[in-house]
Structure formats: C-alpha cells, structure tokens
Design an enzyme around this catalytic site. Sequence first.
Site, mmCIF file in Angstrom:
data_model
loop_
_atom_site.group_PDB
_atom_site.id
_atom_site.type_symbol
_atom_site.label_atom_id
_atom_site.label_comp_id
_atom_site.label_asym_id
_atom_site.label_seq_id
_atom_site.Cartn_x
_atom_site.Cartn_y
_atom_site.Cartn_z
ATOM 1 N N HIS A 1 0.993 -0.798 0.012
ATOM 2 C CA HIS A 1 -0.162 0.172 0.290
ATOM 3 C C HIS A 1 0.665 2.002 0.095
ATOM 4 O O HIS A 1 2.262 1.552 0.531
ATOM 5 C CB HIS A 1 -1.008 -0.035 1.440
ATOM 6 C CG HIS A 1 -0.126 0.224 2.592
ATOM 7 N ND1 HIS A 1 0.193 -1.184 3.164
ATOM 8 C CD2 HIS A 1 0.310 0.964 3.645
ATOM 9 C CE1 HIS A 1 0.047 -0.961 4.518
ATOM 10 N NE2 HIS A 1 0.633 0.349 4.622
ATOM 11 N N HIS B 1 3.932 7.172 3.877
ATOM 12 C CA HIS B 1 4.664 6.241 4.195
ATOM 13 C C HIS B 1 3.953 4.819 2.746
ATOM 14 O O HIS B 1 3.069 4.832 2.189
ATOM 15 C CB HIS B 1 4.876 4.941 4.966
ATOM 16 C CG HIS B 1 3.956 4.883 5.126
ATOM 17 N ND1 HIS B 1 2.920 4.866 6.489
ATOM 18 C CD2 HIS B 1 3.179 2.740 5.255
ATOM 19 C CE1 HIS B 1 1.955 4.136 6.650
ATOM 20 N NE2 HIS B 1 1.705 2.773 6.389
ATOM 21 N N GLU C 1 7.318 0.678 5.260
ATOM 22 C CA GLU C 1 7.146 -0.187 6.348
ATOM 23 C C GLU C 1 7.310 -1.396 5.396
ATOM 24 O O GLU C 1 6.670 -1.544 4.502
ATOM 25 C CB GLU C 1 5.423 -0.322 6.205
ATOM 26 C CG GLU C 1 4.472 -0.858 7.113
ATOM 27 C CD GLU C 1 3.028 -0.788 7.265
ATOM 28 O OE1 GLU C 1 2.594 0.254 6.733
ATOM 29 O OE2 GLU C 1 2.034 -1.700 7.810
HETATM 30 C C1 LIG Z 1 -1.731 0.344 10.463
HETATM 31 C C2 LIG Z 1 0.087 0.251 10.504
HETATM 32 C C3 LIG Z 1 -0.086 -0.871 8.287
HETATM 33 O O1 LIG Z 1 0.011 0.143 7.889
HETATM 34 O O2 LIG Z 1 -0.071 -1.678 9.304
HETATM 35 C C4 LIG Z 1 0.602 0.882 9.581
HETATM 36 O O3 LIG Z 1 0.045 2.328 8.529
HETATM 37 S S1 LIG Z 1 0.483 2.117 10.833
HETATM 38 C C5 LIG Z 1 1.697 3.818 10.706
HETATM 39 C C6 LIG Z 1 1.552 5.157 10.981
HETATM 40 N N1 LIG Z 1 3.116 4.161 11.823
HETATM 41 C C7 LIG Z 1 4.722 4.483 11.513
HETATM 42 O O4 LIG Z 1 4.512 5.952 10.914
HETATM 43 C C8 LIG Z 1 5.046 4.479 12.484
HETATM 44 C C9 LIG Z 1 6.505 4.560 12.468
HETATM 45 N N2 LIG Z 1 7.123 6.300 12.471
HETATM 46 C C10 LIG Z 1 7.766 6.564 13.747
HETATM 47 O O5 LIG Z 1 8.552 5.871 14.543
HETATM 48 C C11 LIG Z 1 7.933 7.615 13.187
HETATM 49 O O6 LIG Z 1 6.761 9.297 12.432
HETATM 50 C C12 LIG Z 1 9.036 9.231 12.794
HETATM 51 C C13 LIG Z 1 8.489 8.539 11.043
HETATM 52 C C14 LIG Z 1 10.441 8.454 13.129
HETATM 53 C C15 LIG Z 1 9.065 10.213 12.367
HETATM 54 O O7 LIG Z 1 8.901 10.777 13.928
HETATM 55 P P1 LIG Z 1 8.727 11.874 14.337
HETATM 56 O O8 LIG Z 1 7.014 13.024 13.392
HETATM 57 O O9 LIG Z 1 8.351 11.945 16.076
HETATM 58 O O10 LIG Z 1 9.580 12.570 14.186
HETATM 59 P P2 LIG Z 1 10.531 13.947 13.204
HETATM 60 O O11 LIG Z 1 8.895 15.139 12.872
HETATM 61 O O12 LIG Z 1 11.217 14.634 14.562
HETATM 62 O O13 LIG Z 1 10.802 13.275 11.988
HETATM 63 C C16 LIG Z 1 11.760 13.712 11.989
HETATM 64 C C17 LIG Z 1 12.411 13.574 10.631
HETATM 65 O O14 LIG Z 1 12.314 12.882 9.674
HETATM 66 C C18 LIG Z 1 11.275 12.925 8.748
HETATM 67 N N3 LIG Z 1 9.548 12.138 8.451
HETATM 68 C C19 LIG Z 1 9.240 12.263 10.022
HETATM 69 N N4 LIG Z 1 8.015 11.894 9.507
HETATM 70 C C20 LIG Z 1 8.085 11.277 7.610
HETATM 71 C C21 LIG Z 1 7.436 10.586 6.944
HETATM 72 N N5 LIG Z 1 6.350 10.784 6.917
HETATM 73 N N6 LIG Z 1 8.042 10.602 5.670
HETATM 74 C C22 LIG Z 1 9.055 11.237 5.766
HETATM 75 N N7 LIG Z 1 9.880 11.848 6.430
HETATM 76 C C23 LIG Z 1 9.849 11.775 8.293
HETATM 77 C C24 LIG Z 1 11.220 14.297 9.107
HETATM 78 O O15 LIG Z 1 11.018 15.709 8.239
HETATM 79 C C25 LIG Z 1 12.330 14.873 9.926
HETATM 80 O O16 LIG Z 1 13.568 15.308 9.028
HETATM 81 P P3 LIG Z 1 14.615 16.775 9.031
HETATM 82 O O17 LIG Z 1 14.950 16.246 10.564
HETATM 83 O O18 LIG Z 1 14.968 16.594 8.044
HETATM 84 O O19 LIG Z 1 12.914 17.835 9.638
HETATM 85 CO CO LIG Z 2 0.573 0.982 6.377
#
Ligand SMILES: C[C@@H](C(=O)O)C(=O)SCCNC(=O)CCNC(=O)[C@H](O)C(C)(C)COP(=O)(O)OP(=O)(O)OC[C@H]1O[C@@H](n2cnc3c(N)ncnc32)[C@H](O)[C@@H]1OP(=O)(O)O
Ligand SMILES: [Co+2]
Length: 134
Positions: free
Chosen positions: A7, A79, A130
């Site tokens: 996805h 993502h 992912e």
């Molecule tokens: C239900 C399940 C499924 O499908 O089965 C799902 O999908 S659940 C979908 C939701 N779950 C997840 O997303 C889980 C994994 N995600 C995470 O752990 C977090 O969202 C992170 C990706 C680590 C980002 O964490 P957070 O927003 O707190 O950090 P932050 O704002 O300081 O961001 C750190 C750096 O990463 C970048 N950044 C953050 N999110 C981003 C994204 N989605 N795509 C691209 N870049 C991204 C920011 O711009 C920043 O860059 P700069 O430093 O350059 O400014």
């Molecule tokens: Co997902």
Amino acid sequence: MIGKLNHVAIAVPDLKAAADIYRNTLGAKVSAEEEQPEHGVTTVFIELPNTKIELLGALGENSPITKFLERNPGGGIHHLCYEVDDIMTARDKLVADGIRVLGDGEPKTGAHGKPVLFLHPKDFSGTLVELEQA
Ligand SMILES: C[C@@H](C(=O)O)C(=O)SCCNC(=O)CCNC(=O)[C@H](O)C(C)(C)COP(=O)(O)OP(=O)(O)OC[C@H]1O[C@@H](n2cnc3c(N)ncnc32)[C@H](O)[C@@H]1OP(=O)(O)O
Ligand SMILES: [Co+2]
C-alpha cells in the site's frame, strides 16, 4: 528481497472527507474506518486492481502522524509498504546493512493481521518504509 507494493499511505486531517472523495468522486472500493490502537491511527483502505491506498487519521494523544500533519496540514503521502517473504530475515539483513528499524525493532501486528516493521525515512531517500510479511 522486497516483493509487491502492498500500500501507499496518505495521512489526512479528515478521514471521512478523504474517504468520500475516493468513494464518490474516484469511484473506488473503500473500506470502513478501523481503529488501530497499537499504531495510534485509524485506517481506511482503498482497493485498487494492483495495490491499495491506506488513508491514515490520527488516533489518540501520541499518534505517530500528529507531527507529520502539523507539517502537512492538508495531508500528504506518509509511507510506502512493501511485502517481504520473511520479516525477521529481512530485518536482520537491513540491520546488518546499517538501516535503522524504528521502535523497539520487533514487528507489530499491522492492519492486515500480519507482522509489520517501519524503517527510518532518512535511510530511504526521505521515504518512510513499512515492511509487511506477505
Ligand atoms: C496500521 C499500520 C499498517 O499499515 O499496518 C500503519 O501503517 S501505522 C502508520 C503510522 N505508524 C508509523 O508511522 C510508525 C513509524 N513512524 C515513526 O516511528 C515516526 O513517525 C518517525 C518516522 C520516526 C517520525 O517521527 P517524528 O514525526 O516524531 O519525528 P520528526 O518529526 O522529528 O521527524 C524526523 C525526521 O524525519 C522526517 N519524517 C518524519 N515523518 C516522515 C515521513 N512520514 N516521511 C518522510 N519523512 C518523515 C521529518 O521530516 C524529520 O526530518 P528533518 O529532521 O529533516 O526535519
Ligand atoms: Co501502513
């Protein structure tokens, strides 16, 4: 190692409005909303012939998409999810190659009831990845 694109996820400020556009305007097959408490999101899946779109709404206080939506108030691509045959083998290979696996590094059960892991966007050209066990 990677297989099908499972996805493309889009984080949205208004899940119902986004789902309605896909259902009514684009004529897509759109699922009901489903809360994913373990992930801090509510999901809607849109089935396309060759892949799926996952609409993500924030759920709860500590949603991982809250900061993303603050930076992208109108929503945005969040993502890409790729299938892998064996998620533990995939994880070990990625870690050995220096890729950062997010969270505690252990798979969670994803929206399709299968194990999933997330990989740091900075390790994939600015794209949050992912992995889902096929
Ligand atoms: C239900 C399940 C499924 O499908 O089965 C799902 O999908 S659940 C979908 C939701 N779950 C997840 O997303 C889980 C994994 N995600 C995470 O752990 C977090 O969202 C992170 C990706 C680590 C980002 O964490 P957070 O927003 O707190 O950090 P932050 O704002 O300081 O961001 C750190 C750096 O990463 C970048 N950044 C953050 N999110 C981003 C994204 N989605 N795509 C691209 N870049 C991204 C920011 O711009 C920043 O860059 P700069 O430093 O350059 O400014
Ligand atoms: Co997902």
